[in-house]
Enzyme design. Structure first.
Site, PDB file in Angstrom:
ATOM      1  N   HIS A  35     -18.204  31.709 -17.674  1.00 42.05           N
ATOM      2  CA  HIS A  35     -18.746  32.955 -18.234  1.00 42.05           C
ATOM      3  C   HIS A  35     -19.610  33.685 -17.197  1.00 42.05           C
ATOM      4  O   HIS A  35     -20.576  34.358 -17.542  1.00 42.05           O
ATOM      5  CB  HIS A  35     -19.527  32.694 -19.539  1.00 42.05           C
ATOM      6  CG  HIS A  35     -18.611  32.347 -20.682  1.00 42.05           C
ATOM      7  ND1 HIS A  35     -17.939  33.301 -21.399  1.00 42.05           N
ATOM      8  CD2 HIS A  35     -18.228  31.150 -21.189  1.00 42.05           C
ATOM      9  CE1 HIS A  35     -17.189  32.702 -22.326  1.00 42.05           C
ATOM     10  NE2 HIS A  35     -17.344  31.397 -22.207  1.00 42.05           N
ATOM     11  N   LEU A 124      -6.471  26.776 -20.535  1.00 44.27           N
ATOM     12  CA  LEU A 124      -5.917  26.540 -19.193  1.00 44.27           C
ATOM     13  C   LEU A 124      -5.159  27.773 -18.701  1.00 44.27           C
ATOM     14  O   LEU A 124      -4.385  27.702 -17.749  1.00 44.27           O
ATOM     15  CB  LEU A 124      -5.003  25.305 -19.205  1.00 44.27           C
ATOM     16  CG  LEU A 124      -5.688  24.000 -19.651  1.00 44.27           C
ATOM     17  CD1 LEU A 124      -4.692  22.843 -19.676  1.00 44.27           C
ATOM     18  CD2 LEU A 124      -6.864  23.646 -18.734  1.00 44.27           C
ATOM     19  N   ASP A 171      -9.024  34.101 -14.104  1.00 43.30           N
ATOM     20  CA  ASP A 171      -7.771  33.404 -14.400  1.00 43.30           C
ATOM     21  C   ASP A 171      -6.600  33.981 -13.600  1.00 43.30           C
ATOM     22  O   ASP A 171      -5.798  33.246 -13.021  1.00 43.30           O
ATOM     23  CB  ASP A 171      -7.462  33.491 -15.906  1.00 43.30           C
ATOM     24  CG  ASP A 171      -8.623  33.001 -16.753  1.00 43.30           C
ATOM     25  OD1 ASP A 171      -9.514  32.328 -16.209  1.00 43.30           O
ATOM     26  OD2 ASP A 171      -8.638  33.307 -17.957  1.00 43.30           O
ATOM     27  N   TYR A 220     -16.278  36.047 -27.595  1.00 44.74           N
ATOM     28  CA  TYR A 220     -16.275  36.390 -26.172  1.00 44.74           C
ATOM     29  C   TYR A 220     -16.860  37.793 -25.978  1.00 44.74           C
ATOM     30  O   TYR A 220     -17.730  38.018 -25.134  1.00 44.74           O
ATOM     31  CB  TYR A 220     -14.828  36.327 -25.673  1.00 44.74           C
ATOM     32  CG  TYR A 220     -14.651  36.443 -24.173  1.00 44.74           C
ATOM     33  CD1 TYR A 220     -14.679  35.308 -23.374  1.00 44.74           C
ATOM     34  CD2 TYR A 220     -14.420  37.673 -23.560  1.00 44.74           C
ATOM     35  CE1 TYR A 220     -14.488  35.396 -22.004  1.00 44.74           C
ATOM     36  CE2 TYR A 220     -14.232  37.770 -22.198  1.00 44.74           C
ATOM     37  CZ  TYR A 220     -14.259  36.628 -21.420  1.00 44.74           C
ATOM     38  OH  TYR A 220     -14.080  36.723 -20.063  1.00 44.74           O
TER      39      TYR A 220
HETATM   40  C1  GLA Z   1     -11.716  33.102 -20.188  1.00 35.33           C
HETATM   41  C2  GLA Z   1     -11.587  34.434 -19.463  1.00 35.33           C
HETATM   42  C3  GLA Z   1     -12.147  34.346 -18.051  1.00 35.33           C
HETATM   43  C4  GLA Z   1     -13.559  33.759 -18.055  1.00 35.33           C
HETATM   44  C5  GLA Z   1     -13.616  32.482 -18.885  1.00 35.33           C
HETATM   45  C6  GLA Z   1     -15.022  31.964 -19.052  1.00 35.33           C
HETATM   46  O1  GLA Z   1     -10.896  32.154 -19.565  1.00 35.33           O
HETATM   47  O2  GLA Z   1     -10.226  34.824 -19.405  1.00 35.33           O
HETATM   48  O3  GLA Z   1     -12.117  35.614 -17.441  1.00 35.33           O
HETATM   49  O4  GLA Z   1     -14.484  34.703 -18.498  1.00 35.33           O
HETATM   50  O5  GLA Z   1     -13.065  32.668 -20.178  1.00 35.33           O
HETATM   51  O6  GLA Z   1     -15.545  31.560 -17.826  1.00 35.33           O
END
Ligand code: GLA
Length: 386
Positions: A35, A124, A171, A220
């Site tokens: 995060h 993942l 990601d 989120y």
């Molecule tokens: C998800 C989001 C990422 C990141 C993570 C938390 O995977 O897609 O961009 O914010 O949560 O670290």
């Protein structure tokens, strides 16, 4: 496990001849830096040996026709009439087409199969892997040069603006830019990448709690709003620019919740920078306490863990061969990550699963992951350009 041969077989079954290209984009696990990406901060993920594969051939028209092996479903769309549909898996591919076109890149029609072995909803990044694989497919068929970072940004935009999930850059970036045998420190502001080698005697284990949570998106977005509120009070562009000292100075102007959210992000950024330094020194022992501290901060300050995640992390760190463990990804369910001494991996996996079942009644799945390269064209037949 899926590989080039398997993806090719699926294509041949469906289309009667070999594909022109087989492309792959990996899922990821994040070691530390959770995060922090949407706060312009640091993350330290690795691309894993679980991926989305697309086998494809060019079409003479401007249509995209895709058969999903995992969903046993087929979908298609016209490149000149991109409109949202109900088929969620197809929207990731369509969103990438929209994003590439929005950047003025040429698009060509194709048909193919998509198959993956990244568990969905586990944290993942199966959706980022699908987006980056789709970008690889579009790039191959229209002979667009592959600029991995720029493509990651386009895939993120597809997810933000087409799919409607307001994720950060981590990601897509690691799926596009992963490096075999390495975790990659990503500065999410400058997009500078610094690979850090993973030693042979330590393994990265992904511990799937078997639990999934549907509320991730709204939670989120709520966390992002808390971070923005903290920035406004602290007078910084992003929490990346704040220190714990500055936060302390403004404590009385912040609600208790916003204060704790910001404390997580600021301390997690510091931990991630320290973790990267420890890895550069080859001091993996030093990472363990940082992972545990990260988990506590996500559990207590950011409040994105869950009873199942806490139970699996507690079970993991009980084992003497475990250097450290924490929840990974957005949270609320899904997976934890653990660093484990290689020689005791089997015993660790067995005992952690038993302990976790005793505590929760759930069955865990332990994946021992290898760090792989980011998205690639694994095979290009005939005169097909890569
Ligand atoms: C998800 C989001 C990422 C990141 C993570 C938390 O995977 O897609 O961009 O914010 O949560 O670290």
């Amino acid at each position: 496990m899926i590989d080039t041969a398997q993806a090719t077989r699926h294509f041949v079954e469906r289309f009667g001849e070999p594909p022109q290209w087989v492309v792959r984009a990996p899922g990821r696990v994040n070691l530390i830096g959770e995060h922090t990406d949407y706060n312009d901060g640091f993350v330290m993920p690795l691309a894993i040996d679980r991926a989305v594969w697309i086998a494809l051939r060019r079409r003479p028209d401007r249509r995209v026709v895709v058969h999903s092996i995992d969903f046993r479903d087929e979908g298609e769309f016209a490149l000149d009439e991109l409109r949202p549909s109900e088929k969620r898996w197809l929207e990731y591919i369509k969103g990438v087409a929209w994003s590439l076109a929005d950047d003025g890149l040429p698009l060509s029609g194709w048909e193919g199969i998509v198959a993956g072995d990244v568990p969905a909803g586990a944290g993942l990044s199966s959706s980022a892997a699908l987006e980056v694989a789709a970008a690889r497919a579009f790039a191959s068929v229209a002979a667009i040069g592959w600029d991995a970072k720029a493509m990651a940004v386009r895939c993120q935009r597809a997810e933000n603006r087409w799919v409607g999930m307001n994720c950060g850059i981590m990601d897509q970036m690691i799926s596009a830019c992963g490096r075999a045998g390495h975790a990659v420190l990503i500065d999410c502001r400058s997009l500078e990448l610094s690979p850090a080698p993973l030693p042979e005697d330590v393994r990265v284990a992904v511990l799937d709690t078997g639990t999934r949570r549907g509320l991730v998106d709204s939670q989120y977005n709520a966390r992002r709003a808390d971070c923005e509120a903290a920035c406004a009070t602290l007078g910084v562009k992003a929490l990346r620019d704040a220190t714990l000292e500055l936060l302390g100075d403004h404590r009385r102007e912040l609600s208790e919740t916003v204060y704790r959210r910001a404390r997580h992000v600021i301390s997690e950024n510091e931990r991630t920078a320290r973790a990267a330094e420890a890895m550069r020194r080859g001091d993996f022992g030093a990472l363990g306490p940082m992972l545990r501290e990260s988990h506590r901060s996500l559990r207590d300050d950011y409040e994105v863990s869950s009873p199942a995640l806490n139970a699996i992390v507690d079970a993991a760190v009980e084992h003497p061969a475990c250097l450290g463990a924490r929840m990974t990804g957005a949270g609320f369910g899904g997976c934890a990550v653990a660093l484990v001494r290689s020689e005791a991996m089997d015993d660790f996996a067995r005992r952690t699963a038993v302990r976790y079942r005793e505590q929760t009644g759930f069955d865990a799945v332990v994946h021992v992951c290898r760090a792989t390269d980011g998205a690639a064209v694994e095979q290009a037949l005939n005169d097909a350009p890569a």
